[in-house]
Design an enzyme around this catalytic site. Structure first.
Site, PDB file in Angstrom:
ATOM      1  N   MET A  18      12.197  31.790  33.346  1.00  0.00           N
ATOM      2  CA  MET A  18      13.485  31.889  34.028  1.00  0.00           C
ATOM      3  C   MET A  18      14.354  32.998  33.441  1.00  0.00           C
ATOM      4  SD  MET A  18      14.689  28.023  35.053  1.00  0.00           S
ATOM      5  CE  MET A  18      14.595  27.311  33.411  1.00  0.00           C
ATOM      6  N   ASN A  87      20.147  30.757  28.147  1.00  0.00           N
ATOM      7  CA  ASN A  87      18.893  30.328  28.754  1.00  0.00           C
ATOM      8  C   ASN A  87      17.848  29.886  27.741  1.00  0.00           C
ATOM      9  OD1 ASN A  87      16.731  30.468  31.063  1.00  0.00           O
ATOM     10  ND2 ASN A  87      15.936  31.787  29.444  1.00  0.00           N
ATOM     11  N   TYR A 153      14.136  16.600  23.129  1.00  0.00           N
ATOM     12  CA  TYR A 153      14.521  17.458  24.252  1.00  0.00           C
ATOM     13  C   TYR A 153      15.593  16.782  25.106  1.00  0.00           C
ATOM     14  CZ  TYR A 153      13.990  20.700  28.171  1.00  0.00           C
ATOM     15  OH  TYR A 153      14.223  21.629  29.155  1.00  0.00           O
ATOM     16  N   THR A 188       7.203  27.593  35.280  1.00  0.00           N
ATOM     17  CA  THR A 188       7.281  28.545  34.176  1.00  0.00           C
ATOM     18  C   THR A 188       6.279  28.108  33.117  1.00  0.00           C
ATOM     19  OG1 THR A 188       8.931  27.327  32.890  1.00  0.00           O
ATOM     20  CG2 THR A 188       9.756  28.825  34.612  1.00  0.00           C
TER      21      THR A 188
END
Length: 255
Positions: A18, A87, A153, A188
Site C-alpha cells: 500500500m 503507513n 497487532y 499485499t
C-alpha cells in the site's frame, strides 16, 4: 492544476504494498513525494524511477533521531510538509497470547503505534508551518474487533484509534486534520505471504461471504487516502474510514 501541485507528502513504509501505491498516487497527482523506508536502497531506486519530484529518506519509524533527521531533510529539500501518511506497519506470526514472546509484543507496538505517534509528534511543526494539512494513519479492521492469534497487532491497531482521535482534537485549530483508514483484507505481501511457513493471513479470510466478495487492492486504499488528504476531505477529522468490502458486517446473503 494537479490535485496536489506544490504540496509535499511523506509516506512511511513506502517501498512496497500500500505504501508504494500511495506514493504513486500522490506523485501522479502532482505532489512532491518523500519515500520513507528502512530499506534506503529500495527507496532511492523508487525515487529515481519517479524523477526529481520524489526523493528517499532512510526512516525507521521507531527511531526518534530518524524522524528528526528525516523532517530536517524534507525541510531543506522541499520545504514544509502538507501531508503525512503513517503507513508503515508490521505483522507477526500467529500465536496464542500465552505463546507470544514479549519481544514480539514490544516490536509490534513499537512499529504500529509508537511509530505513528512519533510521526505525528515530529511532523506537526512542519505541517503547522505549511498552514495546516492532513495526517492519515493506516489502521486495520483488526482495530475494530478481537482476533485470536494476533493479540499484539490487534492491540496496536485499537490503540491507534485513540491516538488518532486525540491528535485530531489537539491539532484542529492548527488546520491539521487527522483521520484513520481501516483496510480489510488487501492483496499485499503482508496479507498474501506467510511469515513463518504457516498460513498467510489472507488464507484465514475467504472473501466469499463478504458483501463485496473479493480481496481489496492497494489502489482502492490509495483513492481514499488521496480523498482525505485533499480539500475534498476538508470536513473530516478524527474519523475512522472502514474499507473492507463488508468484512465487518458479517456474511452477506447468498447470491
Amino acid at each position: 492544476m494537479p490535485r496536489f501541485d506544490g504540496q509535499t507528502v511523506l509516506v512511511t513504509g513506502a517501498t512496497s504494498g500500500m505504501g508504494a501505491s500511495h506514493v504513486r498516487g500522490f506523485h501522479a497527482a502532482g505532489a512532491q513525494v518523500v519515500i520513507a523506508a528502512r530499506d534506503h536502497e529500495a527507496a532511492t531506486a523508487f525515487a529515481t524511477d519517479l524523477g526529481p519530484s520524489a526523493f528517499a529518506v532512510r526512516l525507521d519509524v521507531t527511531s526518534e533521531p530518524d524522524w528528526t533527521a528525516a523532517l530536517d531533510e524534507v525541510s531543506s529539500r522541499f520545504g514544509p510538509l502538507s501531508v503525512l501518511v503513517n503507513n508503515a506497519g508490521t505483522q507477526h506470526p500467529a500465536a496464542l497470547i500465552e505463546d507470544t514472546p514479549t519481544e514480539v509484543w514490544d516490536r509490534t507496538l513499537a512499529v504500529n503505534l509508537t511509530g505513528q505517534f512519533l510521526g505525528i509528534k515530529h511532523a506537526t511543526p512542519s505541517l503547522r508551518e505549511a498552514g495546516g494539512g492532513s495526517i492519515i494513519n493506516i489502521a486495520s479492521t483488526m482495530g475494530n474487533v478481537g482476533q485470536a492469534y494476533y493479540a499484539p497487532y490487534v492491540a496496536s491497531k485499537w490503540a491507534l484509534r485513540g491516538l488518532t482521535r486525540t491528535a485530531a482534537l489537539e491539532l484542529g485549530r492548527d488546520n491539521i486534520r487527522v483521520n484513520s483508514i481501516h483496510p480489510g483484507v488487501v492483496a499485499t505481501p503482508l496479507i498474501t505471504e506467510s511469515l513463518d511457513g504457516g498460513p498467510a493471513i489472507g488464507d484465514l479470510y475467504s472473501p466469499a461471504p463478504f458483501a463485496v466478495p473479493r480481496l481489496g487492492t492497494p489502489e482502492e486504499v490509495t483513492a481514499l487516502v488521496l480523498h482525505l488528504a485533499s480539500t475534498d476531505g476538508a470536513f473530516a477529522t478524527g474519523a475512522e474510514f472502514v474499507l473492507d468490502g463488508g468484512l465487518l458486517l458479517g456474511p452477506a446473503l447468498a447470491a
